[in-house]
Design an enzyme around this catalytic site. Sequence first.
Site, PDB file in Angstrom:
ATOM      1  N   ARG A 162      16.963  60.961 -16.937  1.00  0.00           N
ATOM      2  CA  ARG A 162      15.953  61.137 -15.898  1.00  0.00           C
ATOM      3  C   ARG A 162      16.525  60.712 -14.553  1.00  0.00           C
ATOM      4  O   ARG A 162      17.441  59.884 -14.476  1.00  0.00           O
ATOM      5  CB  ARG A 162      14.714  60.291 -16.217  1.00  0.00           C
ATOM      6  CG  ARG A 162      14.065  60.591 -17.560  1.00  0.00           C
ATOM      7  CD  ARG A 162      12.943  59.618 -17.867  1.00  0.00           C
ATOM      8  NE  ARG A 162      12.273  59.900 -19.128  1.00  0.00           N
ATOM      9  CZ  ARG A 162      12.620  59.385 -20.298  1.00  0.00           C
ATOM     10  NH1 ARG A 162      13.647  58.534 -20.368  1.00  0.00           N
ATOM     11  NH2 ARG A 162      11.961  59.697 -21.396  1.00  0.00           N
ATOM     12  N   LYS A 186      12.276  54.543 -20.156  1.00  0.00           N
ATOM     13  CA  LYS A 186      10.864  54.185 -20.106  1.00  0.00           C
ATOM     14  C   LYS A 186      10.597  53.004 -21.027  1.00  0.00           C
ATOM     15  O   LYS A 186      11.170  52.888 -22.100  1.00  0.00           O
ATOM     16  CB  LYS A 186      10.003  55.378 -20.528  1.00  0.00           C
ATOM     17  CG  LYS A 186       9.953  56.501 -19.499  1.00  0.00           C
ATOM     18  CD  LYS A 186       8.978  57.582 -19.925  1.00  0.00           C
ATOM     19  CE  LYS A 186       8.831  58.654 -18.853  1.00  0.00           C
ATOM     20  NZ  LYS A 186       7.876  59.712 -19.274  1.00  0.00           N
ATOM     21  N   HIS A 257      14.003  67.197 -13.278  1.00  0.00           N
ATOM     22  CA  HIS A 257      13.422  67.270 -14.618  1.00  0.00           C
ATOM     23  C   HIS A 257      13.694  68.628 -15.243  1.00  0.00           C
ATOM     24  O   HIS A 257      13.882  68.739 -16.460  1.00  0.00           O
ATOM     25  CB  HIS A 257      11.925  66.993 -14.565  1.00  0.00           C
ATOM     26  CG  HIS A 257      11.386  66.431 -15.855  1.00  0.00           C
ATOM     27  ND1 HIS A 257      11.772  65.201 -16.352  1.00  0.00           N
ATOM     28  CD2 HIS A 257      10.524  66.943 -16.764  1.00  0.00           C
ATOM     29  CE1 HIS A 257      11.164  64.975 -17.501  1.00  0.00           C
ATOM     30  NE2 HIS A 257      10.403  66.014 -17.774  1.00  0.00           N
ATOM     31  N   ARG A 260      17.005  68.479 -16.676  1.00  0.00           N
ATOM     32  CA  ARG A 260      16.920  67.766 -17.959  1.00  0.00           C
ATOM     33  C   ARG A 260      16.447  68.717 -19.063  1.00  0.00           C
ATOM     34  O   ARG A 260      16.972  68.700 -20.181  1.00  0.00           O
ATOM     35  CB  ARG A 260      15.972  66.586 -17.789  1.00  0.00           C
ATOM     36  CG  ARG A 260      15.712  65.722 -19.007  1.00  0.00           C
ATOM     37  CD  ARG A 260      14.910  64.512 -18.554  1.00  0.00           C
ATOM     38  NE  ARG A 260      14.127  63.899 -19.601  1.00  0.00           N
ATOM     39  CZ  ARG A 260      14.586  62.967 -20.432  1.00  0.00           C
ATOM     40  NH1 ARG A 260      15.836  62.569 -20.340  1.00  0.00           N
ATOM     41  NH2 ARG A 260      13.801  62.430 -21.343  1.00  0.00           N
ATOM     42  N   HIS A 283      13.462  60.131 -25.940  1.00  0.00           N
ATOM     43  CA  HIS A 283      12.063  60.399 -26.271  1.00  0.00           C
ATOM     44  C   HIS A 283      11.587  59.423 -27.341  1.00  0.00           C
ATOM     45  O   HIS A 283      12.267  59.218 -28.345  1.00  0.00           O
ATOM     46  CB  HIS A 283      11.888  61.822 -26.796  1.00  0.00           C
ATOM     47  CG  HIS A 283      12.006  62.867 -25.742  1.00  0.00           C
ATOM     48  ND1 HIS A 283      12.335  64.179 -26.019  1.00  0.00           N
ATOM     49  CD2 HIS A 283      11.832  62.802 -24.389  1.00  0.00           C
ATOM     50  CE1 HIS A 283      12.356  64.873 -24.901  1.00  0.00           C
ATOM     51  NE2 HIS A 283      12.051  64.063 -23.906  1.00  0.00           N
ATOM     52  N   TYR A 292      11.341  71.698 -27.090  1.00  0.00           N
ATOM     53  CA  TYR A 292      12.516  72.471 -26.699  1.00  0.00           C
ATOM     54  C   TYR A 292      12.920  73.487 -27.752  1.00  0.00           C
ATOM     55  O   TYR A 292      13.595  74.465 -27.444  1.00  0.00           O
ATOM     56  CB  TYR A 292      13.687  71.529 -26.389  1.00  0.00           C
ATOM     57  CG  TYR A 292      13.385  70.631 -25.223  1.00  0.00           C
ATOM     58  CD1 TYR A 292      13.342  71.128 -23.930  1.00  0.00           C
ATOM     59  CD2 TYR A 292      13.100  69.283 -25.411  1.00  0.00           C
ATOM     60  CE1 TYR A 292      13.043  70.312 -22.849  1.00  0.00           C
ATOM     61  CE2 TYR A 292      12.798  68.461 -24.345  1.00  0.00           C
ATOM     62  CZ  TYR A 292      12.773  68.975 -23.073  1.00  0.00           C
ATOM     63  OH  TYR A 292      12.466  68.166 -22.013  1.00  0.00           O
TER      64      TYR A 292
END
Length: 311
Positions: A162, A186, A257, A260, A283, A292
């Site tokens: 990110r 995150k 993004h 990404r 993730h 995806y």
Amino acid sequence: MTARTADARAALPPALAEVLADYEEHLRWQRDLSAHTLRGYVGDAVWLLDHLVRRGGTRIEDLDLPTLRSWLAHNRARGAGRATIARRAAAARSFTRWLRRSGLTSEDVGLRLVSPKAHRTLPEVLAPDQARAVVDSAAGAEDPVGLRDAVVLELLYASGIRVSELVGLDVDDVDRDRRLLRVLGKGRKERTVPYGAPAERALDAWLTRGRPALATERSGPALLLGLRGGRLDQREARRTVHAAVTAAPGAPDIGPHGLRHSVATHVLEGGADLRLVQELLGHASLATTQLYTHVTVDRLRAVHARAHPRA
């Protein structure tokens, strides 16, 4: 927090304002949320409590399921989309769950709150040749900013990290011998991400000729620097990506993004295992990564339709 939200918060009755302040402290120190996520959760709680007051409530015990449903209906009537309604319902459930666990309410009134599922739209991605054009757009630069922009593009596409993770990198987070990045994602979860030879060449040029030219006393350990020597701002990194994408013929209008998304799609199309891609992207849930697979199937259908004689 917007001025309008701040005004709504200031107008809350003292008892509700105190509950909101305690909830904010819980999110900040126990949930360890990012600043952006924290603002979103607190802002949603402000407007939920504002709605409660408009319905005649003055105490947190007055918050009930009909009020929650009325608040979502009010949002829908004001034009909020499915994704927004779903997010606000999730924020409301988080708030009521905390109220119950804190002993401020006798039950979790949000347990039976349902909301429409947000449509999961397929992200736009670059074709491999477009991605090469984007990344190569800064190749050959010799000035410090050009060398930095080359690193921004190379690392984003090489690693799929990110943009917030990119600008948060310190020099010591780069293991150049093994071509690995130590990334803080995150929830402050750390992971290790590989990068390739082209990104290493861009890094070498930046660290030997670019960074020393911009570094000042305020640079600290930051890997990427702005014009004044401080840590590179996310907005500047985004502008770099948008400029490079705009210059690539036929490329969709995407930012970091989208780059990404492109990495994930290209890696999966290259045969990578889904769980490895999950680890690469950081993730928390495999369900997020599975989006995806739909992108690659969608691209497969498009290629089939163009190329197969009996499509």
